[in-house]
Design a protein around this motif. Sequence first.
Motif, PDB file in Angstrom:
ATOM      1  N   THR A 185      45.297  35.566  47.292  1.00  0.00           N
ATOM      2  CA  THR A 185      44.176  36.154  47.805  1.00  0.00           C
ATOM      3  C   THR A 185      44.181  37.601  47.966  1.00  0.00           C
ATOM      4  O   THR A 185      45.209  38.038  47.549  1.00  0.00           O
ATOM      5  N   ALA A 186      43.013  38.301  47.916  1.00  0.00           N
ATOM      6  CA  ALA A 186      43.274  39.706  48.020  1.00  0.00           C
ATOM      7  C   ALA A 186      43.883  40.109  49.295  1.00  0.00           C
ATOM      8  O   ALA A 186      44.434  41.130  49.310  1.00  0.00           O
TER       9      ALA A 186
ATOM     10  N   ALA B  24      46.995  42.596  49.016  1.00  0.00           N
ATOM     11  CA  ALA B  24      47.104  43.923  49.724  1.00  0.00           C
ATOM     12  C   ALA B  24      48.308  44.247  50.584  1.00  0.00           C
ATOM     13  O   ALA B  24      48.900  45.204  50.622  1.00  0.00           O
TER      14      ALA B  24
ATOM     15  N   ARG C 130      47.175  49.590  49.699  1.00  0.00           N
ATOM     16  CA  ARG C 130      46.023  48.932  49.293  1.00  0.00           C
ATOM     17  C   ARG C 130      45.284  48.319  50.204  1.00  0.00           C
ATOM     18  O   ARG C 130      46.176  47.430  51.024  1.00  0.00           O
TER      19      ARG C 130
ATOM     20  N   PRO D 256      42.632  44.794  51.335  1.00  0.00           N
ATOM     21  CA  PRO D 256      41.991  43.668  50.724  1.00  0.00           C
ATOM     22  C   PRO D 256      40.726  44.200  49.980  1.00  0.00           C
ATOM     23  O   PRO D 256      40.232  43.675  49.005  1.00  0.00           O
ATOM     24  N   LYS D 257      39.914  45.197  50.743  1.00  0.00           N
ATOM     25  CA  LYS D 257      38.672  45.409  50.020  1.00  0.00           C
ATOM     26  C   LYS D 257      38.849  46.189  48.513  1.00  0.00           C
ATOM     27  O   LYS D 257      38.234  45.769  47.612  1.00  0.00           O
TER      28      LYS D 257
ATOM     29  N   VAL E  22      41.313  45.608  46.706  1.00  0.00           N
ATOM     30  CA  VAL E  22      41.805  44.362  45.674  1.00  0.00           C
ATOM     31  C   VAL E  22      40.576  43.722  45.133  1.00  0.00           C
ATOM     32  O   VAL E  22      40.405  43.509  44.034  1.00  0.00           O
ATOM     33  N   ARG E  23      39.784  43.668  46.124  1.00  0.00           N
ATOM     34  CA  ARG E  23      38.485  42.900  46.030  1.00  0.00           C
ATOM     35  C   ARG E  23      37.589  43.565  44.839  1.00  0.00           C
ATOM     36  O   ARG E  23      37.164  43.234  43.781  1.00  0.00           O
TER      37      ARG E  23
ATOM     38  N   ARG F 173      39.163  43.755  41.311  1.00  0.00           N
ATOM     39  CA  ARG F 173      38.617  42.397  40.823  1.00  0.00           C
ATOM     40  C   ARG F 173      37.166  42.202  40.359  1.00  0.00           C
ATOM     41  O   ARG F 173      37.031  41.605  39.320  1.00  0.00           O
TER      42      ARG F 173
ATOM     43  N   ARG G 271      39.581  38.971  37.298  1.00  0.00           N
ATOM     44  CA  ARG G 271      40.580  38.343  37.902  1.00  0.00           C
ATOM     45  C   ARG G 271      41.734  38.564  37.047  1.00  0.00           C
ATOM     46  O   ARG G 271      42.955  39.001  37.473  1.00  0.00           O
TER      47      ARG G 271
END
Length: 94
Positions: free
Chosen positions: A2-3, A7, A13, A15-16, A18-19, A22, A27
């Motif tokens: 998952t993001a 992260a 980094r 999670p936002k 990383v999303r 992607r 991906r």
Amino acid sequence: MTAAELADMLPGRTPKAVRRVRERYGRWRTEGVVPLCQRCGEHPVFFEDPQARRWGLCRECAQAEKDWRDRNADRIARENAARRQRKHKRKGRR
């Protein structure tokens, strides 16, 4: 993964972030895949034009960007000169 998991593994980094990466690159990024236009996301980047390649734009969006820059070049140059003058004027006061 998952993001959020990615992260945690990557320092600095979120999670936002990383999303967002992607969404931009997909991906699984594979070599040799032509990236899509940064503006419209529909057409491939126009690699024959150095500016379009640098901007990451397709032929149509690159032409629109060049037209916009041509129309607004005087205003942008004027604002940039005013910004530089303000910057140096502030330096002289110190």
